[in-house]
Design an enzyme around this catalytic site. Structure first.
Site, PDB file in Angstrom:
ATOM      1  N   LYS A  27      27.169  -2.355 -50.555  1.00  0.00           N
ATOM      2  CA  LYS A  27      27.191  -2.225 -49.087  1.00  0.00           C
ATOM      3  C   LYS A  27      28.624  -2.374 -48.605  1.00  0.00           C
ATOM      4  O   LYS A  27      29.324  -3.307 -48.995  1.00  0.00           O
ATOM      5  CB  LYS A  27      26.298  -3.277 -48.443  1.00  0.00           C
ATOM      6  CG  LYS A  27      26.334  -3.207 -46.924  1.00  0.00           C
ATOM      7  CD  LYS A  27      25.114  -3.821 -46.293  1.00  0.00           C
ATOM      8  CE  LYS A  27      25.237  -5.318 -46.172  1.00  0.00           C
ATOM      9  NZ  LYS A  27      24.205  -5.863 -45.261  1.00  0.00           N
TER      10      LYS A  27
HETATM   11  C1  R5P Z   1      25.494  -9.985 -43.268  1.00  0.00           C
HETATM   12  O1  R5P Z   1      25.708 -11.114 -43.344  1.00  0.00           O
HETATM   13  C2  R5P Z   1      24.214  -9.492 -43.595  1.00  0.00           C
HETATM   14  O2  R5P Z   1      24.142  -9.177 -44.959  1.00  0.00           O
HETATM   15  C3  R5P Z   1      23.721  -8.326 -42.797  1.00  0.00           C
HETATM   16  O3  R5P Z   1      22.545  -7.940 -43.404  1.00  0.00           O
HETATM   17  C4  R5P Z   1      24.641  -7.142 -42.736  1.00  0.00           C
HETATM   18  O4  R5P Z   1      25.819  -7.482 -42.140  1.00  0.00           O
HETATM   19  C5  R5P Z   1      23.996  -5.944 -42.046  1.00  0.00           C
HETATM   20  O5  R5P Z   1      23.680  -6.257 -40.769  1.00  0.00           O
HETATM   21  P1  R5P Z   1      24.446  -5.631 -39.523  1.00  0.00           P
HETATM   22  O6  R5P Z   1      24.040  -4.192 -39.472  1.00  0.00           O
HETATM   23  O7  R5P Z   1      23.940  -6.412 -38.365  1.00  0.00           O
HETATM   24  O8  R5P Z   1      25.912  -5.756 -39.750  1.00  0.00           O
END
Ligand code: R5P
Length: 298
Positions: free
Chosen positions: A203
């Site tokens: 990611k």
């Molecule tokens: C981060 O700490 C988490 O893994 C979230 O799942 C990730 O940041 C994705 O969430 P967002 O789209 O709110 O950034």
């Protein structure tokens, strides 16, 4: 009842057809074992090659985040429209009905909070519990360039080695410290490190300059986090640009559950990710669905 005639009379051997030996559809995953490929096929749609992961693991370090103060109310209406649920084991057991059959990517790290150093994480789920929860994958952050870079990479290495024993893939999340420059050089470095240590997918964040180079330099699929809440049209445009430049989907949280209409937004994101819907059309789709839902539709 089976008898010898079943064997003697068998003639559909397709002698003139070579055995099928198709490459696996996901980047960098051809050499993986069947169980690993099967789990990845639940996470990524084999037709589009992409995924819409719904991320609601934010509470593991920042408590009751806006939009998901009540996970039991906020998440179930979104489940039918998500390909994957990404959350902690606490959230899963307490708030998600076990009748939900969507694959779960289990947050397997913890140990810090917004009040302390974010990179100071540890592995916080035993593989046995991940298996008990029927996790399709496990995940933790690597904090490249941060104070606890070494420890966070070691956490993900541990997850990869343990998951490999059971055919469970690992998603490495590139955690970015507040003082890091979010550019192609940084994400190129972090995503490549994640892939080279053996993460099955990574990611990252989308960046306007050089995201295609980040994707090209990473030998396994990249999904993008949504990041801070944006107006819906901008979030859909970001998702479009990301998949257009090679991302294999999104792992999106706040831009869905903080939307004025989360159920409409997740469907619009899905149209972009799986059908390459252009951002303007996807935004119109969001507005139409929102109106219907506001008017009391399902
Ligand atoms: C981060 O700490 C988490 O893994 C979230 O799942 C990730 O940041 C994705 O969430 P967002 O789209 O709110 O950034």
């Amino acid at each position: 009842m089976a008898d010898l005639d079943d064997i003697k009379d068998g003639k559909e051997f397709g002698i003139d057809q070579p055995a099928r030996n198709q490459p696996f559809f996901l980047k960098g995953a051809n050499a993986l074992d069947w169980g690993m490929q099967n789990r990845l096929s639940r996470i990524f749609n084999p037709v589009s090659g992409r995924t819409v992961m719904l991320a609601f693991d934010h509470g593991y370090f920042q408590g009751p985040t806006t939009g998901i103060e009540r996970l039991d109310l906020a998440i179930p209406p979104l489940i039918p429209h998500a390909d994957v649920l990404m959350c902690t084991r606490g959230a899963l057991r307490a708030c998600i009905p076990a009748t939900a059959t969507k694959p779960v990517v289990l947050r397997a790290s913890a140990g810090q909070s917004i009040l302390t150093e974010l990179s100071n994480e540890l592995v916080a789920v035993d593989i046995e519990d991940a298996i008990r929860l029927n996790a399709a994958a496990i995940t933790a952050q690597i904090y490249v360039g941060a104070e606890y870079e070494h420890k966070s990479i070691a956490n993900v290495v541990k997850l990869i080695d343990t998951g490999n024993r059971y055919g469970i893939p690992t998603l490495a999340v590139t955690g970015v410290g507040a003082d890091m420059v979010r550019d192609a050089r940084y994400f190129g470095l972090a995503t490549r490190i994640a892939a080279e240590i053996g993460a099955h997918y990574v990611k990252s964040y989308y960046i306007d300059e050089g995201f295609d180079r980040v994707v090209a330099g990473c030998p396994v699929p990249i999904v993008i986090a949504g990041g801070k809440k944006l107006p819906e049209g901008e979030a859909l445009e970001m998702a479009f640009k990301a998949v257009d430049q090679g991302a294999a989907g999104v792992d999106m949280g706040r831009n869905i559950f903080q939307s004025d209409s989360p159920v409409a937004m997740i469907q619009a994101v899905g149209a972009v990710v799986h059908r390459n819907e252009r951002p303007e059309q996807a935004h119109q789709m969001y507005l139409d669905l929102k109106s219907e839902l506001d008017a009391g539709g399902d």
